[in-house]
Motif scaffolding. Sequence first.
Motif, PDB file in Angstrom:
ATOM      1  N   THR A  46      23.909 -22.968  -1.372  1.00  0.00           N
ATOM      2  CA  THR A  46      23.435 -22.680   0.029  1.00  0.00           C
ATOM      3  C   THR A  46      22.068 -21.478   0.048  1.00  0.00           C
ATOM      4  O   THR A  46      21.600 -21.285   0.953  1.00  0.00           O
ATOM      5  CB  THR A  46      24.254 -22.343   0.634  1.00  0.00           C
ATOM      6  N   LEU A  47      21.955 -19.854  -0.595  1.00  0.00           N
ATOM      7  CA  LEU A  47      20.882 -19.446  -0.435  1.00  0.00           C
ATOM      8  C   LEU A  47      19.300 -19.891  -0.908  1.00  0.00           C
ATOM      9  O   LEU A  47      19.760 -20.301  -1.951  1.00  0.00           O
ATOM     10  CB  LEU A  47      21.616 -18.063  -1.132  1.00  0.00           C
ATOM     11  N   SER A  48      18.319 -19.617  -0.233  1.00  0.00           N
ATOM     12  CA  SER A  48      16.964 -19.551  -0.774  1.00  0.00           C
ATOM     13  C   SER A  48      16.775 -18.440   0.229  1.00  0.00           C
ATOM     14  O   SER A  48      17.034 -17.739   0.598  1.00  0.00           O
ATOM     15  CB  SER A  48      16.611 -20.568   0.379  1.00  0.00           C
TER      16      SER A  48
ATOM     17  N   ALA B 230       0.905  -1.190   0.001  1.00  0.00           N
ATOM     18  CA  ALA B 230      -0.063   0.034   0.189  1.00  0.00           C
ATOM     19  C   ALA B 230       0.740   1.708   0.159  1.00  0.00           C
ATOM     20  O   ALA B 230       0.180   2.732  -0.739  1.00  0.00           O
ATOM     21  CB  ALA B 230      -1.009  -0.519   0.848  1.00  0.00           C
ATOM     22  N   ASN B 231       1.982   0.869   0.707  1.00  0.00           N
ATOM     23  CA  ASN B 231       2.722   2.380   0.748  1.00  0.00           C
ATOM     24  C   ASN B 231       4.220   2.366  -0.327  1.00  0.00           C
ATOM     25  O   ASN B 231       5.052   2.825   0.270  1.00  0.00           O
ATOM     26  CB  ASN B 231       3.403   2.472   2.323  1.00  0.00           C
ATOM     27  N   GLY B 232       3.845   1.058  -0.975  1.00  0.00           N
ATOM     28  CA  GLY B 232       5.641   1.197  -1.632  1.00  0.00           C
ATOM     29  C   GLY B 232       5.572  -0.575  -1.952  1.00  0.00           C
ATOM     30  O   GLY B 232       4.480  -0.766  -3.236  1.00  0.00           O
ATOM     31  N   VAL B 233       6.945  -0.983  -2.241  1.00  0.00           N
ATOM     32  CA  VAL B 233       6.928  -2.427  -3.451  1.00  0.00           C
ATOM     33  C   VAL B 233       7.740  -3.436  -2.378  1.00  0.00           C
ATOM     34  O   VAL B 233       8.968  -2.313  -2.286  1.00  0.00           O
ATOM     35  CB  VAL B 233       7.169  -1.593  -4.716  1.00  0.00           C
ATOM     36  N   THR B 234       8.207  -4.392  -2.507  1.00  0.00           N
ATOM     37  CA  THR B 234       9.158  -4.570  -2.313  1.00  0.00           C
ATOM     38  C   THR B 234       9.500  -6.292  -3.855  1.00  0.00           C
ATOM     39  O   THR B 234       9.063  -6.443  -4.220  1.00  0.00           O
ATOM     40  CB  THR B 234       9.066  -5.894  -1.326  1.00  0.00           C
ATOM     41  N   VAL B 235      10.394  -6.179  -3.946  1.00  0.00           N
ATOM     42  CA  VAL B 235      11.247  -6.818  -5.643  1.00  0.00           C
ATOM     43  C   VAL B 235      11.951  -7.837  -4.740  1.00  0.00           C
ATOM     44  O   VAL B 235      13.474  -7.288  -4.032  1.00  0.00           O
ATOM     45  CB  VAL B 235      12.313  -5.769  -6.607  1.00  0.00           C
ATOM     46  N   GLU B 236      12.226  -8.921  -5.169  1.00  0.00           N
ATOM     47  CA  GLU B 236      13.236  -9.683  -4.464  1.00  0.00           C
ATOM     48  C   GLU B 236      13.701 -10.442  -5.567  1.00  0.00           C
ATOM     49  O   GLU B 236      13.455 -11.495  -6.764  1.00  0.00           O
ATOM     50  CB  GLU B 236      12.690 -10.909  -3.674  1.00  0.00           C
ATOM     51  N   PHE B 237      15.018 -11.017  -5.457  1.00  0.00           N
ATOM     52  CA  PHE B 237      15.708 -11.588  -6.870  1.00  0.00           C
ATOM     53  C   PHE B 237      16.692 -12.631  -5.835  1.00  0.00           C
ATOM     54  O   PHE B 237      17.412 -12.373  -5.153  1.00  0.00           O
ATOM     55  CB  PHE B 237      17.172 -10.314  -7.522  1.00  0.00           C
ATOM     56  N   LEU B 238      16.811 -13.974  -7.051  1.00  0.00           N
ATOM     57  CA  LEU B 238      17.911 -15.227  -6.170  1.00  0.00           C
ATOM     58  C   LEU B 238      18.597 -15.502  -7.368  1.00  0.00           C
ATOM     59  O   LEU B 238      17.520 -16.035  -8.119  1.00  0.00           O
ATOM     60  CB  LEU B 238      16.445 -15.827  -5.213  1.00  0.00           C
TER      61      LEU B 238
ATOM     62  N   ARG C  15      19.546 -18.595   4.468  1.00  0.00           N
ATOM     63  CA  ARG C  15      20.724 -18.375   4.449  1.00  0.00           C
ATOM     64  C   ARG C  15      21.744 -19.116   5.792  1.00  0.00           C
ATOM     65  O   ARG C  15      21.715 -19.163   6.717  1.00  0.00           O
ATOM     66  CB  ARG C  15      20.704 -16.957   3.980  1.00  0.00           C
ATOM     67  N   PRO C  16      22.961 -19.127   4.631  1.00  0.00           N
ATOM     68  CA  PRO C  16      23.284 -19.834   5.595  1.00  0.00           C
ATOM     69  C   PRO C  16      24.828 -18.966   6.441  1.00  0.00           C
ATOM     70  O   PRO C  16      24.752 -17.784   5.997  1.00  0.00           O
ATOM     71  CB  PRO C  16      24.589 -20.571   4.618  1.00  0.00           C
TER      72      PRO C  16
ATOM     73  N   ALA D  84      22.783 -10.877   0.138  1.00  0.00           N
ATOM     74  CA  ALA D  84      22.899 -11.180   1.002  1.00  0.00           C
ATOM     75  C   ALA D  84      23.784 -12.675  -0.564  1.00  0.00           C
ATOM     76  O   ALA D  84      23.737 -12.646  -1.122  1.00  0.00           O
ATOM     77  CB  ALA D  84      22.362 -12.473   1.569  1.00  0.00           C
ATOM     78  N   ILE D  85      25.487 -12.526  -0.377  1.00  0.00           N
ATOM     79  CA  ILE D  85      26.291 -14.140  -1.429  1.00  0.00           C
ATOM     80  C   ILE D  85      26.475 -14.926  -0.605  1.00  0.00           C
ATOM     81  O   ILE D  85      27.391 -14.887   0.537  1.00  0.00           O
ATOM     82  CB  ILE D  85      27.112 -13.338  -2.420  1.00  0.00           C
TER      83      ILE D  85
END
Length: 380
Positions: free
Chosen positions: A275-277, A221-229, A281-282, A269-270
């Motif tokens: 190992t990442l999802s 409602a007040n913005g946006v969330t963006v995710e990349f993996l 994260r490890p 994170a890298i």
Amino acid sequence: VGLVVTDPFLVDGTSAQDMPCLDEPQAAAAQAARLAGEPWVRDCWYVAAWGGELQPGATLRRVLLGRPVVLWRTLAGQAYALEDRCPHRQAPLSLGRVEEAGLRCMYHGLVFDGGGRCVGIPSERNLPNLSTPAIPLVERHSLLWIWAGQAGAENTDSIPDAHWLDDPAWVGAPGYVRYDAPQQLIIDNLLDFSHLAFVHEATLGGSMDWAKTPPRVHRLANGVTVEFLFRNQSVPPYLVSVAQFSGPIDRLTRYDWFVDGNILSIDHAIAPAGTLSFDERPSSALHHHSVQALTPESAGSTHYFWSLPRDYALKNDEITQLLHKQVALAFDEDKIMIEAQTRNIAAFDRFITGAIPPDLALMHVRKLMRQRSDRVSETT
Ligand code: FES
Ligand SMILES: [Fe+2]
């Protein structure tokens, strides 16, 4: 004239020879703002400065949302913001002197308190009823926030979280860039990371995956969330010297843009490949949490405050400086592109944009900003 969305790859038949050329950067930026900008959201907090820019006893003039403001800090450390003009004869208070009693205008010596009221005058025993408008200011998380709406309507709960900037578990350095470009084009840039593959190939490191694979976008409602993996990437160039592992790696980026505060908050994170999802994260993962806030200076110029806090090697100042320098190089790459884009929009006198999948997040935020500023103008 607002944003015109057309079919992708529209060719409108105009030839470059027909186009006027605006070489003057400020005129070009103002023209680009008219064509490509959304109205400013007024009922919100904006970053005015880093707290560290203002030492006790100092003044700082900064134009914020078209208004010259004097930021000043008492000898005891309290920061204030006033319109940068003395109500006596309009001299800039930023040329004044901070004293025990307040900020003294160094033209004829009137003294003002943090609320902008005249509290001292050399020539009179009775104080004149003079004041300059005060702008609500809150210092939080190493930033000086000012309220751009009507004084009295502010609510500090809507200042976004930026605790990574002063949390002892994180360390970074304050950064600043001034753009001759309307803020909207910078917001567009921050909400479309497909440009990493092209603009930042040698710095932040974006493989073609950034452009090919649409992110997960959550409209708020007040913005946006963006995710990349992304899996099986090389270590990005700016982290090569600090990563304890060499490639291949997984790379997770999750960022929020909030209209309140005009701010980007990036969790990055890298970790070794596989190992990442999105949810796990490890412990070996390398974390950064970047905070980047924009404040319009004028229709065609923008203040950009940024930092890249990390949660490792907290005492290593050399790493702080190195990372800061690397990211500053990347932000120069953005600046070159966005200022050139600004001049081009002005020269062609149009902003026709083809919609492609990576535009989803920025189009949502543009819509929210328009709705928010319309709502304010209806109620005022
Ligand atoms: S202009 Fe400030 S005291 Fe006269
Ligand atoms: Fe960029």
